[in-house]
Design an enzyme around this catalytic site. Structure first.
Site, short mmCIF file in Angstrom:
data_model
loop_
_atom_site.label_atom_id
_atom_site.label_comp_id
_atom_site.label_asym_id
_atom_site.label_seq_id
_atom_site.Cartn_x
_atom_site.Cartn_y
_atom_site.Cartn_z
N PRO A 72 -33.77 65.66 32.48
CA PRO A 72 -34.82 64.64 32.13
C PRO A 72 -34.78 64.27 30.34
O PRO A 72 -34.49 64.85 29.53
CB PRO A 72 -36.27 65.27 32.34
CG PRO A 72 -35.71 66.73 32.28
CD PRO A 72 -34.36 66.96 32.65
N GLU A 73 -34.74 62.79 30.17
CA GLU A 73 -34.78 62.34 28.96
C GLU A 73 -36.15 61.99 28.60
O GLU A 73 -37.02 62.15 29.16
CB GLU A 73 -33.89 61.28 28.95
CG GLU A 73 -32.26 61.66 28.93
CD GLU A 73 -31.48 60.83 28.11
OE1 GLU A 73 -31.75 60.30 27.12
OE2 GLU A 73 -30.25 60.84 28.38
N LYS A 130 -38.88 66.07 23.74
CA LYS A 130 -38.77 66.22 25.24
C LYS A 130 -39.41 67.29 25.63
O LYS A 130 -39.26 68.03 26.57
CB LYS A 130 -37.18 66.49 25.30
CG LYS A 130 -36.41 65.11 25.53
CD LYS A 130 -35.18 64.96 26.02
CE LYS A 130 -33.99 65.34 25.19
NZ LYS A 130 -32.70 65.13 25.89
N ARG A 169 -19.75 64.50 24.06
CA ARG A 169 -20.42 63.92 25.02
C ARG A 169 -19.83 62.58 25.35
O ARG A 169 -19.28 61.86 24.39
CB ARG A 169 -21.99 63.50 24.29
CG ARG A 169 -22.89 64.80 23.90
CD ARG A 169 -23.10 65.64 25.01
NE ARG A 169 -23.95 65.04 26.04
CZ ARG A 169 -25.27 64.97 25.78
NH1 ARG A 169 -25.81 65.54 24.64
NH2 ARG A 169 -26.04 64.68 26.83
#
Ligand SMILES: [Zn+2]
Length: 316
Positions: free
Chosen positions: A2-3, A59, A306
């Site tokens: 989840p961002e 977050k 990434r």
């Protein structure tokens, strides 16, 4: 994972469901990884506390807690040691009745602060964590690490198969996540974040000490909208370009939050279904597919481990 927009959506959904409710008792599982604070501290902060608010910080999901009864902590601290054993994990819905507020579910020790009136419960969902608001008869899912029994009769359950999520409490002073909120930062402080930084702009955006909560997807999408390549040195980007990026980040996050709002009930529903509407990605995950603006194939490069996606024509 989840961002920020998902975490915001989840926090709003939880706020709607549990604000004002009181935590009667807490069960914590035996797995150590999800507990960033000692189990007795988590239980002591939560039990007999009213959930005053639920909100997102970076977050993290933060539950603001108010002590319902200042004596509750004292009573717990005075309990004989024998009755302070942690419960075993309930194996099915039937075991939930073991969650009786009269039996403490964590060892009380010197860390219990009887005079404490405010605390915060902080949840980071990690890769696979979820918070579910359930009726008590709902079967306890595999990989449940925490159950909060509420005065309304419902339960908040933390489920996390891969155990990268973290639960902690702040009992002295306010929890403060590092970095600045990307949705709140003004242009000048935003520009100042990148001054003199020789790292690629993509790495700077993912650096949680600068901005909190911007993850891989939204960094790629923001850079596309701002016309900046992910490998561009942060310090080489002009003021005007940074102004574009500042606006693009807010735009992308707000659009995603607006979309998430419509699927909120599914995410924290009784069954804990996940059902986010994804923002229509323009570059993320679209390697070799034509750019939606110029038809040039989207490229993927790896920066600091990434994946980064960009259009070699639209982004400079
Ligand atoms: Zn393009």
């Amino acid at each position: 994972m989840p961002e920020l927009p998902e975490v915001e959506t989840i926090a709003r959904g939880l706020a709607k469901r549990v604000t004002g409710d009181v935590v009667e008792s807490v069960w914590l599982g035996q797995k150590k990884e999800p507990l960033k604070s000692p189990a007795p501290e988590i239980a002591a902060a939560l039990e007999q506390s009213r959930i005053a608010a639920v909100r997102r910080m970076g977050k993290h999901i933060v539950f603001d807690l108010d002590r319902v009864d200042g004596l509750a902590g004292v009573e717990r601290a005075l309990m004989p040691a024998k009755s302070r054993k942690r419960n075993k994990k309930p194996k099915g819905s039937g075991a939930i009745s073991a969650l009786n507020p009269s039996t403490p579910h964590a060892e009380a020790d010197k860390s219990v602060r009887p005079t404490q009136t405010k605390a915060q419960w902080i949840v980071h969902l990690g890769m696979t964590g979820s918070l579910r608001v359930c009726e008590p008869q709902t079967e306890v899912a595999k990989h449940t690490h925490a159950i909060l029994k509420l005065a309304s009769g419902r339960e908040v359950r933390f489920v996390d198969p891969r155990r990268f999520g973290r639960l902690s409490v702040a009992t002295s002073g306010e929890f403060d996540a590092t970095g600045v909120e990307p949705l709140e930062i003004d242009l000048d402080p935003f520009i100042a974040l990148f001054r003199g930084r020789k790292t690629p702009i993509k790495s700077a955006l993912l650096n949680q000490k600068l901005l909190r909560g911007v993850g891989n997807i939204y960094a790629d999408e923001s850079l596309f909208r701002a016309g900046l390549r992910p490998r561009r040195r942060a310090s080489s980007i002009t003021r005007d370009q940074l102004a574009k990026l500042h606006a693009a980040i807010k735009e992308v996050l707000k659009e995603a939050i607006a979309l998430g709002g419509s699927s909120i009930s599914d995410y924290v529903g009784a069954e804990g279904e996940e059902g986010f509407f994804q923002l229509q990605h323009r570059v993320y995950g679209r390697e070799a597919k034509p750019c939606l603006v110029c038809r040039t194939p989207i490229r993927r490069v790896v920066i600091a481990g990434r994946s980064s996606h960009y259009c070699p024509k639209c982004q400079k």
